[in-house]
Scaffold this motif. Structure first.
Motif, PDB file in Angstrom:
ATOM      1  N   TYR A  22       0.832  -1.246   0.012  1.00 59.67           N
ATOM      2  CA  TYR A  22       0.017  -0.235   0.176  1.00 59.67           C
ATOM      3  C   TYR A  22       0.771   1.508  -0.016  1.00 59.67           C
ATOM      4  O   TYR A  22       2.091   1.496  -0.012  1.00 59.67           O
ATOM      5  CB  TYR A  22      -0.466   0.287   1.036  1.00 59.67           C
ATOM      6  N   THR A  23       0.654   2.363  -0.493  1.00 61.16           N
ATOM      7  CA  THR A  23       1.437   3.269  -0.716  1.00 61.16           C
ATOM      8  C   THR A  23       0.192   4.502  -0.148  1.00 61.16           C
ATOM      9  O   THR A  23      -0.477   4.503  -0.432  1.00 61.16           O
ATOM     10  CB  THR A  23       1.058   3.638  -2.646  1.00 61.16           C
ATOM     11  N   LEU A  24       1.037   4.984   0.963  1.00 62.66           N
ATOM     12  CA  LEU A  24       0.400   5.932   1.969  1.00 62.66           C
ATOM     13  C   LEU A  24       0.481   7.533   1.542  1.00 62.66           C
ATOM     14  O   LEU A  24       1.890   7.505   1.434  1.00 62.66           O
ATOM     15  CB  LEU A  24      -0.065   6.414   2.769  1.00 62.66           C
ATOM     16  N   ARG A  25      -0.024   8.631   0.809  1.00 59.67           N
ATOM     17  CA  ARG A  25       0.523  10.103   0.569  1.00 59.67           C
ATOM     18  C   ARG A  25      -0.536  10.575   1.808  1.00 59.67           C
ATOM     19  O   ARG A  25      -1.179  11.315   1.875  1.00 59.67           O
ATOM     20  CB  ARG A  25       0.906  10.288  -1.293  1.00 59.67           C
ATOM     21  N   LEU A  26       0.605  11.651   2.290  1.00 61.88           N
ATOM     22  CA  LEU A  26       0.667  12.205   3.829  1.00 61.88           C
ATOM     23  C   LEU A  26       1.128  13.535   3.133  1.00 61.88           C
ATOM     24  O   LEU A  26       2.194  14.001   3.556  1.00 61.88           O
ATOM     25  CB  LEU A  26       0.977  11.644   5.095  1.00 61.88           C
ATOM     26  N   PRO A  27      -0.635  14.753   3.489  1.00 57.95           N
ATOM     27  CA  PRO A  27       0.280  15.179   3.077  1.00 57.95           C
ATOM     28  C   PRO A  27       0.368  16.541   4.607  1.00 57.95           C
ATOM     29  O   PRO A  27       0.569  15.976   5.621  1.00 57.95           O
ATOM     30  CB  PRO A  27      -1.173  16.779   2.831  1.00 57.95           C
ATOM     31  N   LEU A  28       1.862  17.800   4.010  1.00 59.56           N
ATOM     32  CA  LEU A  28       2.609  17.848   5.242  1.00 59.56           C
ATOM     33  C   LEU A  28       2.115  19.153   5.318  1.00 59.56           C
ATOM     34  O   LEU A  28       2.124  19.842   4.709  1.00 59.56           O
ATOM     35  CB  LEU A  28       4.007  17.245   5.052  1.00 59.56           C
ATOM     36  N   GLU A  29       2.486  19.785   6.888  1.00 58.00           N
ATOM     37  CA  GLU A  29       1.581  21.853   6.904  1.00 58.00           C
ATOM     38  C   GLU A  29       3.198  22.130   6.093  1.00 58.00           C
ATOM     39  O   GLU A  29       4.367  21.745   6.853  1.00 58.00           O
ATOM     40  CB  GLU A  29       2.476  21.511   8.758  1.00 58.00           C
ATOM     41  N   GLY A  30       3.389  23.456   5.712  1.00 59.05           N
ATOM     42  CA  GLY A  30       4.178  23.839   5.222  1.00 59.05           C
ATOM     43  C   GLY A  30       4.183  23.314   4.076  1.00 59.05           C
ATOM     44  O   GLY A  30       5.339  24.095   2.747  1.00 59.05           O
ATOM     45  N   GLY A  31       3.541  22.299   3.234  1.00 60.14           N
ATOM     46  CA  GLY A  31       3.799  21.733   1.700  1.00 60.14           C
ATOM     47  C   GLY A  31       4.214  20.869   1.881  1.00 60.14           C
ATOM     48  O   GLY A  31       5.188  19.875   2.583  1.00 60.14           O
ATOM     49  N   GLY A  32       3.695  19.885   0.658  1.00 61.38           N
ATOM     50  CA  GLY A  32       4.234  18.815   0.600  1.00 61.38           C
ATOM     51  C   GLY A  32       3.950  17.354   0.739  1.00 61.38           C
ATOM     52  O   GLY A  32       3.042  17.947   1.626  1.00 61.38           O
ATOM     53  N   ARG A  33       4.087  16.931   0.107  1.00 63.45           N
ATOM     54  CA  ARG A  33       3.697  15.179   1.133  1.00 63.45           C
ATOM     55  C   ARG A  33       4.777  14.243   1.048  1.00 63.45           C
ATOM     56  O   ARG A  33       5.946  13.992   0.414  1.00 63.45           O
ATOM     57  CB  ARG A  33       2.289  14.695   0.184  1.00 63.45           C
ATOM     58  N   MET A  34       4.576  13.028   2.360  1.00 58.70           N
ATOM     59  CA  MET A  34       5.380  12.489   2.584  1.00 58.70           C
ATOM     60  C   MET A  34       4.771  11.391   1.605  1.00 58.70           C
ATOM     61  O   MET A  34       3.079  10.989   2.461  1.00 58.70           O
ATOM     62  CB  MET A  34       5.344  11.898   3.857  1.00 58.70           C
ATOM     63  N   VAL A  35       5.935  10.205   1.663  1.00 59.62           N
ATOM     64  CA  VAL A  35       4.959   9.415   0.717  1.00 59.62           C
ATOM     65  C   VAL A  35       5.491   7.869   1.576  1.00 59.62           C
ATOM     66  O   VAL A  35       6.794   7.279   1.180  1.00 59.62           O
ATOM     67  CB  VAL A  35       5.334   8.908  -1.277  1.00 59.62           C
ATOM     68  N   LEU A  36       5.059   6.811   2.047  1.00 59.36           N
ATOM     69  CA  LEU A  36       5.287   5.379   2.543  1.00 59.36           C
ATOM     70  C   LEU A  36       4.718   5.289   1.384  1.00 59.36           C
ATOM     71  O   LEU A  36       3.652   4.878   1.472  1.00 59.36           O
ATOM     72  CB  LEU A  36       4.282   5.732   3.696  1.00 59.36           C
ATOM     73  N   GLN A  37       5.637   3.549   1.649  1.00 63.83           N
ATOM     74  CA  GLN A  37       4.784   2.496   1.421  1.00 63.83           C
ATOM     75  C   GLN A  37       4.891   1.179   2.047  1.00 63.83           C
ATOM     76  O   GLN A  37       6.037   1.621   3.170  1.00 63.83           O
ATOM     77  CB  GLN A  37       5.916   2.079  -0.034  1.00 63.83           C
ATOM     78  N   MET A  38       4.053   0.852   2.730  1.00 64.40           N
ATOM     79  CA  MET A  38       3.829  -0.180   3.536  1.00 64.40           C
ATOM     80  C   MET A  38       3.268  -1.149   3.134  1.00 64.40           C
ATOM     81  O   MET A  38       1.937  -1.410   2.032  1.00 64.40           O
ATOM     82  CB  MET A  38       3.173   0.279   5.077  1.00 64.40           C
ATOM     83  N   SER A  39       2.976  -2.504   3.945  1.00 65.47           N
ATOM     84  CA  SER A  39       2.578  -3.521   3.732  1.00 65.47           C
ATOM     85  C   SER A  39       1.234  -4.443   4.602  1.00 65.47           C
ATOM     86  O   SER A  39       1.068  -2.765   5.395  1.00 65.47           O
ATOM     87  CB  SER A  39       3.145  -5.114   4.340  1.00 65.47           C
ATOM     88  N   GLU A  40       0.099  -4.746   4.271  1.00 64.52           N
ATOM     89  CA  GLU A  40      -1.598  -4.687   4.969  1.00 64.52           C
ATOM     90  C   GLU A  40      -0.967  -5.172   6.258  1.00 64.52           C
ATOM     91  O   GLU A  40      -1.349  -4.357   7.359  1.00 64.52           O
ATOM     92  CB  GLU A  40      -1.834  -6.165   4.549  1.00 64.52           C
ATOM     93  N   GLU A  41      -0.346  -5.636   6.830  1.00 64.64           N
ATOM     94  CA  GLU A  41      -0.286  -6.145   8.552  1.00 64.64           C
ATOM     95  C   GLU A  41       0.526  -4.560   9.312  1.00 64.64           C
ATOM     96  O   GLU A  41       0.381  -4.140   9.978  1.00 64.64           O
ATOM     97  CB  GLU A  41       0.761  -6.854   8.577  1.00 64.64           C
ATOM     98  N   GLU A  42       1.649  -3.437   8.182  1.00 64.50           N
ATOM     99  CA  GLU A  42       1.635  -2.564   8.836  1.00 64.50           C
ATOM    100  C   GLU A  42       0.774  -1.365   8.540  1.00 64.50           C
ATOM    101  O   GLU A  42       0.714  -0.685   9.744  1.00 64.50           O
ATOM    102  CB  GLU A  42       3.211  -1.959   7.624  1.00 64.50           C
ATOM    103  N   LEU A  43      -0.350  -1.886   8.086  1.00 62.77           N
ATOM    104  CA  LEU A  43      -0.794  -0.950   7.632  1.00 62.77           C
ATOM    105  C   LEU A  43      -2.002  -0.985   8.390  1.00 62.77           C
ATOM    106  O   LEU A  43      -2.486   0.348   9.166  1.00 62.77           O
ATOM    107  CB  LEU A  43      -1.665  -1.262   6.435  1.00 62.77           C
TER     108      LEU A  43
END
Length: 56
Positions: A22-43
């Motif tokens: 799974y790919t999680l795209r999380l908006p960050l304060e101040g601009g930009g996004r943090m992109v995380l790739q994780m397994s189903e268990e981690e999610l």
């Protein structure tokens, strides 16, 4: 010289299934996004921690 891609904004919080998990795209304060790739268990662990923090 490498081509530069323009930043088109922060975008929404998103999760999508990919061939690698799974790919999680999380908006960050101040601009930009943090992109995380994780397994189903981690999610599932992340979901549990967030639910616990919110008191659900």
């Amino acid at each position: 010289m490498a081509a530069m891609k323009p930043r088109t904004g922060d975008g929404p919080l998103e999760v999508e299934k990919s061939p690698h998990g799974y790919t999680l795209r999380l908006p960050l304060e101040g601009g930009g996004r943090m992109v995380l790739q994780m397994s189903e268990e981690e999610l599932a662990q992340l979901r549990g921690v967030v639910s616990e923090a919110l008191g659900e």
